[in-house]
Design an enzyme around this catalytic site. Structure first.
Site, PDB file in Angstrom:
ATOM      1  N   ASP A 230       3.427   2.291   3.810  1.00 12.71           N
ATOM      2  CA  ASP A 230       4.115   2.505   5.084  1.00 12.71           C
ATOM      3  C   ASP A 230       5.379   3.338   4.858  1.00 12.71           C
ATOM      4  O   ASP A 230       5.584   4.370   5.490  1.00 12.71           O
ATOM      5  CB  ASP A 230       4.474   1.154   5.727  1.00 12.71           C
ATOM      6  CG  ASP A 230       3.251   0.262   5.861  1.00 12.71           C
ATOM      7  OD1 ASP A 230       2.334   0.644   6.595  1.00 12.71           O
ATOM      8  OD2 ASP A 230       3.209  -0.803   5.208  1.00 12.71           O
TER       9      ASP A 230
ATOM     10  N   TYR B 170      -5.992  -2.230  -5.572  1.00  9.77           N
ATOM     11  CA  TYR B 170      -5.619  -3.593  -5.166  1.00  9.77           C
ATOM     12  C   TYR B 170      -6.153  -4.579  -6.210  1.00  9.77           C
ATOM     13  O   TYR B 170      -7.078  -4.248  -6.973  1.00  9.77           O
ATOM     14  CB  TYR B 170      -6.162  -3.878  -3.760  1.00  9.77           C
ATOM     15  CG  TYR B 170      -5.540  -2.939  -2.740  1.00  9.77           C
ATOM     16  CD1 TYR B 170      -4.182  -3.009  -2.462  1.00  9.77           C
ATOM     17  CD2 TYR B 170      -6.294  -1.952  -2.111  1.00  9.77           C
ATOM     18  CE1 TYR B 170      -3.583  -2.133  -1.567  1.00  9.77           C
ATOM     19  CE2 TYR B 170      -5.707  -1.067  -1.211  1.00  9.77           C
ATOM     20  CZ  TYR B 170      -4.342  -1.165  -0.944  1.00  9.77           C
ATOM     21  OH  TYR B 170      -3.750  -0.291  -0.080  1.00  9.77           O
TER      22      TYR B 170
ATOM     23  N   GLN C  15       8.436   8.843  -6.225  1.00  7.85           N
ATOM     24  CA  GLN C  15       7.289   9.447  -5.522  1.00  7.85           C
ATOM     25  C   GLN C  15       6.902  10.859  -6.027  1.00  7.85           C
ATOM     26  O   GLN C  15       5.714  11.107  -6.257  1.00  7.85           O
ATOM     27  CB  GLN C  15       7.584   9.468  -4.023  1.00  7.85           C
ATOM     28  CG  GLN C  15       6.352   9.329  -3.188  1.00  7.85           C
ATOM     29  CD  GLN C  15       6.675   9.368  -1.696  1.00  7.85           C
ATOM     30  OE1 GLN C  15       7.629  10.004  -1.261  1.00  7.85           O
ATOM     31  NE2 GLN C  15       5.883   8.679  -0.923  1.00  7.85           N
TER      32      GLN C  15
ATOM     33  N   ARG D   6      -5.343   4.283  -3.753  1.00  5.99           N
ATOM     34  CA  ARG D   6      -5.603   3.218  -2.792  1.00  5.99           C
ATOM     35  C   ARG D   6      -4.877   3.516  -1.474  1.00  5.99           C
ATOM     36  O   ARG D   6      -4.144   4.511  -1.367  1.00  5.99           O
ATOM     37  CB  ARG D   6      -5.143   1.875  -3.366  1.00  5.99           C
ATOM     38  CG  ARG D   6      -3.636   1.723  -3.394  1.00  5.99           C
ATOM     39  CD  ARG D   6      -3.188   0.425  -4.054  1.00  5.99           C
ATOM     40  NE  ARG D   6      -1.835   0.079  -3.686  1.00  5.99           N
ATOM     41  CZ  ARG D   6      -1.122  -0.873  -4.263  1.00  5.99           C
ATOM     42  NH1 ARG D   6      -1.634  -1.576  -5.247  1.00  5.99           N
ATOM     43  NH2 ARG D   6       0.103  -1.138  -3.850  1.00  5.99           N
ATOM     44  N   GLY D   7      -5.046   2.628  -0.494  1.00  5.18           N
ATOM     45  CA  GLY D   7      -4.246   2.712   0.736  1.00  5.18           C
ATOM     46  C   GLY D   7      -4.420   4.022   1.457  1.00  5.18           C
ATOM     47  O   GLY D   7      -5.538   4.490   1.681  1.00  5.18           O
ATOM     48  N   GLU D   8      -3.291   4.642   1.799  1.00  4.32           N
ATOM     49  CA  GLU D   8      -3.373   5.901   2.546  1.00  4.32           C
ATOM     50  C   GLU D   8      -2.642   7.050   1.848  1.00  4.32           C
ATOM     51  O   GLU D   8      -3.171   8.147   1.700  1.00  4.32           O
ATOM     52  CB  GLU D   8      -2.789   5.695   3.954  1.00  4.32           C
ATOM     53  CG  GLU D   8      -2.877   6.964   4.792  1.00  4.32           C
ATOM     54  CD  GLU D   8      -2.521   6.760   6.250  1.00  4.32           C
ATOM     55  OE1 GLU D   8      -2.866   5.709   6.821  1.00  4.32           O
ATOM     56  OE2 GLU D   8      -1.895   7.675   6.829  1.00  4.32           O
ATOM     57  N   ASP D   9      -1.420   6.784   1.396  1.00  5.56           N
ATOM     58  CA  ASP D   9      -0.640   7.912   0.893  1.00  5.56           C
ATOM     59  C   ASP D   9      -1.162   8.430  -0.447  1.00  5.56           C
ATOM     60  O   ASP D   9      -1.355   9.634  -0.622  1.00  5.56           O
ATOM     61  CB  ASP D   9       0.845   7.532   0.785  1.00  5.56           C
ATOM     62  CG  ASP D   9       1.692   8.762   0.564  1.00  5.56           C
ATOM     63  OD1 ASP D   9       1.566   9.720   1.355  1.00  5.56           O
ATOM     64  OD2 ASP D   9       2.449   8.806  -0.413  1.00  5.56           O
ATOM     65  N   SER D  10      -1.411   7.529  -1.405  1.00  6.84           N
ATOM     66  CA  SER D  10      -1.912   8.003  -2.706  1.00  6.84           C
ATOM     67  C   SER D  10      -3.301   8.623  -2.530  1.00  6.84           C
ATOM     68  O   SER D  10      -3.671   9.557  -3.245  1.00  6.84           O
ATOM     69  CB  SER D  10      -1.944   6.871  -3.729  1.00  6.84           C
ATOM     70  OG  SER D  10      -2.717   5.782  -3.282  1.00  6.84           O
TER      71      SER D  10
HETATM   72  O1  TRH Z   1       0.896   0.692  -1.568  1.00  2.00           O
HETATM   73  P1  TRH Z   1      -0.281   0.898  -0.700  1.00  2.00           P
HETATM   74  O2  TRH Z   1      -1.333  -0.092  -0.830  1.00  2.00           O
HETATM   75  O3  TRH Z   1       0.199   0.984   0.747  1.00  2.00           O
HETATM   76  C1  TRH Z   1      -0.397   0.804   2.008  1.00  2.00           C
HETATM   77  C2  TRH Z   1       0.268  -0.359   2.663  1.00  2.00           C
HETATM   78  O4  TRH Z   1      -0.203  -1.533   2.099  1.00  2.00           O
HETATM   79  C3  TRH Z   1       0.038  -0.361   4.131  1.00  2.00           C
HETATM   80  O5  TRH Z   1       0.442  -1.576   4.755  1.00  2.00           O
HETATM   81  C4  TRH Z   1      -1.366  -0.014   4.504  1.00  2.00           C
HETATM   82  O6  TRH Z   1      -1.336   0.262   5.865  1.00  2.00           O
HETATM   83  C5  TRH Z   1      -1.809   1.199   3.766  1.00  2.00           C
HETATM   84  O7  TRH Z   1      -1.655   1.023   2.352  1.00  2.00           O
HETATM   85  C6  TRH Z   1      -3.209   1.594   4.100  1.00  2.00           C
HETATM   86  O8  TRH Z   1      -0.921   2.353  -1.008  1.00  2.00           O
HETATM   87  P2  TRH Z   1      -0.466   3.835  -0.635  1.00  2.00           P
HETATM   88  O9  TRH Z   1      -0.653   4.111   0.806  1.00  2.00           O
HETATM   89  O10 TRH Z   1      -1.160   4.727  -1.553  1.00  2.00           O
HETATM   90  O11 TRH Z   1       1.082   3.913  -0.957  1.00  2.00           O
HETATM   91  C7  TRH Z   1       1.599   3.915  -2.243  1.00  2.00           C
HETATM   92  C8  TRH Z   1       2.885   4.718  -2.291  1.00  2.00           C
HETATM   93  O12 TRH Z   1       3.581   4.447  -3.498  1.00  2.00           O
HETATM   94  C9  TRH Z   1       2.662   6.212  -2.240  1.00  2.00           C
HETATM   95  O13 TRH Z   1       3.656   6.824  -1.443  1.00  2.00           O
HETATM   96  C10 TRH Z   1       2.837   6.653  -3.676  1.00  2.00           C
HETATM   97  C11 TRH Z   1       3.881   5.691  -4.143  1.00  2.00           C
HETATM   98  N1  TRH Z   1       3.951   5.469  -5.604  1.00  2.00           N
HETATM   99  C12 TRH Z   1       5.071   5.875  -6.278  1.00  2.00           C
HETATM  100  O14 TRH Z   1       5.987   6.461  -5.687  1.00  2.00           O
HETATM  101  N2  TRH Z   1       5.136   5.644  -7.622  1.00  2.00           N
HETATM  102  C13 TRH Z   1       4.157   5.024  -8.318  1.00  2.00           C
HETATM  103  O15 TRH Z   1       4.290   4.817  -9.547  1.00  2.00           O
HETATM  104  C14 TRH Z   1       2.987   4.606  -7.587  1.00  2.00           C
HETATM  105  C15 TRH Z   1       1.866   3.930  -8.313  1.00  2.00           C
HETATM  106  C16 TRH Z   1       2.914   4.840  -6.244  1.00  2.00           C
END
Ligand code: TRH
Length: 401
Positions: free
Chosen positions: A23, A204, A265, A281-285
């Site tokens: 988020d 996860y 990030q 996983r999730g959305e951003d990565s």
């Molecule tokens: O962390 P996520 O699982 O996040 C989300 C949230 O859980 C949210 O509630 C849900 O709606 C969504 O998933 C689908 O996974 P995500 O989206 O990939 O986000 C991870 C963030 O962390 C991303 O911006 C990259 C960052 N990151 C770093 O900055 N450094 C790191 O070492 C890692 C592993 C990730």
């Protein structure tokens, strides 16, 4: 050169951290991009500064208002608070339907012209998204209309966020093996580990990590698996035989597993660029892995009644339609029942053989996604169009009076 003043200069983005880092990860990217590339004065309201600091270390966790990278960051304490129209910017974005403080909404309704109000939704490859993108939702009592904005994979959606120059930066890094190796070495990865097939692992806790490690250990290909701190800790600790803390490492058979610190990030992007295969996983990565131009396996955020399986299939149909090994591995990784049931000792060698072809196809996918435009620019364009309508209405009603 004197540019005409931007018709919208200020924006507030409200982010509730529901879970993990996605988020705030998405909101932070959007906030920075709006400020850096479009010159918008952005206020980011976020209710969890501790999670924010993990991916952006300059964030202070005990400060109500701070400047971070040109963005005003406000700690969103609760739904209380007093707000007046002067507090309200030209554009207000709520992320993922987070509810704005009622007094803030009341102040929005008192503004002339009223701000553009958008709800930025989550990413999905499902077909219904196209029908809902940009739909209005009038407020039940106040003279305000919120519009839905959906990121997505087609021209009928808001597209995917990608910063200006991102692809050039990525290519520059990937064409320079010394720069990549230096980056990994700074994270503690040894030359022998760098020489192996490099895999980043972000998933996860319920992912079948132990089964995948087992297949990797017994395979013919030397693998270095880089796991950020806090990811799949039970399975990783079991493999290591010690707590999964940054710096912990162990080699068994063909597999070396190393725990990395959780990086800021921008460095996470570099990690994706430096690896041959990324588990995200999730959305951003997940989106960043698409821009990394390397093979990736997506662990989708779980939803009730396995709704996420539908989303996963919708994406795989668009992305991996022609690559059976990738689809099979992604389904297995996400626990989707398949007939016949699949095993990593079979899935992995097939996926490994297809990695170069998958990486080549990733380029075609990127070109396809770039045609849809950058999500931030699309969102701003949509907001500005709504704003000019609001202004016109205001002029028309003034003329009518
Ligand atoms: O962390 P996520 O699982 O996040 C989300 C949230 O859980 C949210 O509630 C849900 O709606 C969504 O998933 C689908 O996974 P995500 O989206 O990939 O986000 C991870 C963030 O962390 C991303 O911006 C990259 C960052 N990151 C770093 O900055 N450094 C790191 O070492 C890692 C592993 C990730």
């Amino acid at each position: 050169m004197n540019l005409p003043p931007s018709p919208a200069r200020s924006l507030a983005l409200f982010c509730k951290v529901v879970d993990n880092f996605g988020d705030i990860g998405i909101c932070w990217r959007l906030a920075r991009q709006l400020q850096h590339e479009h010159g918008i004065a952005v206020t980011l309201w976020v209710d969890d500064l501790v999670s924010f600091r993990r991916l952006c270390p300059p964030v202070q966790i005990d400060v109500d208002v701070q400047q971070v990278g040109g963005v005003t960051v406000c700690f969103w304490r609760d739904q209380e608070g007093t707000f007046v129209p002067d507090d309200v910017p030209d554009i207000v974005i709520e992320f993922f339907g987070c509810e704005l403080p009622p007094a803030y909404v009341a102040a929005m309704a008192q503004c002339t012209p009223r701000p553009v109000w958008l709800n930025l939704e989550g990413l999905s490859a499902e077909a219904w998204v196209e029908g809902c993108h940009t739909l209005p939702s009038p407020h039940p009592r106040l003279p305000l209309t919120k519009h839905f904005f959906f990121p997505g994979f087609t021209a009928q959606t808001g597209g995917l966020l990608h910063e200006a120059g991102l692809l050039e930066q990525r290519l520059q890094c990937q064409r320079d093996p010394i720069a990549s190796a230096t980056f990994l070495a700074a994270l503690g990865v040894t030359p022998t580990e760098i020489a192996a097939l490099k895999v980043s692992l972000f998933c996860y806790p319920h992912a079948p990590v132990a089964a995948l490690f087992e297949a990797w250990q017994h395979g013919a290909c030397a693998i270095t698996c880089l796991v950020p701190d806090g990811v799949a800790t039970d399975a990783v600790s079991a493999f290591l035989g010690e707590p999964a803390v940054p710096g912990a490492v162990r080699t068994v058979g063909a597999l070396t597993v190393r725990v990395l610190k959780f990086v800021a990030q921008p460095d996470y992007d570099r990690l994706l660029w430096a690896c041959d295969l990324n588990f995200v996983r999730g959305e951003d990565s997940f989106v960043r892995a698409q821009w990394a131009g390397r093979a990736f396996i997506w662990h989708i955020y779980p939803q009730d009644e396995n709704l996420h399986h539908v989303k996963l299939r919708a994406f795989l149909q668009r992305y991996a339609a022609g690559t059976a090994s990738l689809t099979a591995a992604a389904l297995c990784w996400n626990g989707v029942d398949t007939q016949p049931a699949q095993d990593w000792s079979v899935l992995w060698p097939r996926l490994l053989a297809d990695l170069p072809a998958i990486a080549r196809e990733a380029t075609g996918w990127q070109q396809q996604m770039l045609v849809n435009g950058d999500m931030t620019a699309n969102l701003l364009k949509f907001a500005l169009a709504l704003r000019s309508v609001t202004k016109e209405n205001k002029v028309q009603s003034a003329v009518a009076r």
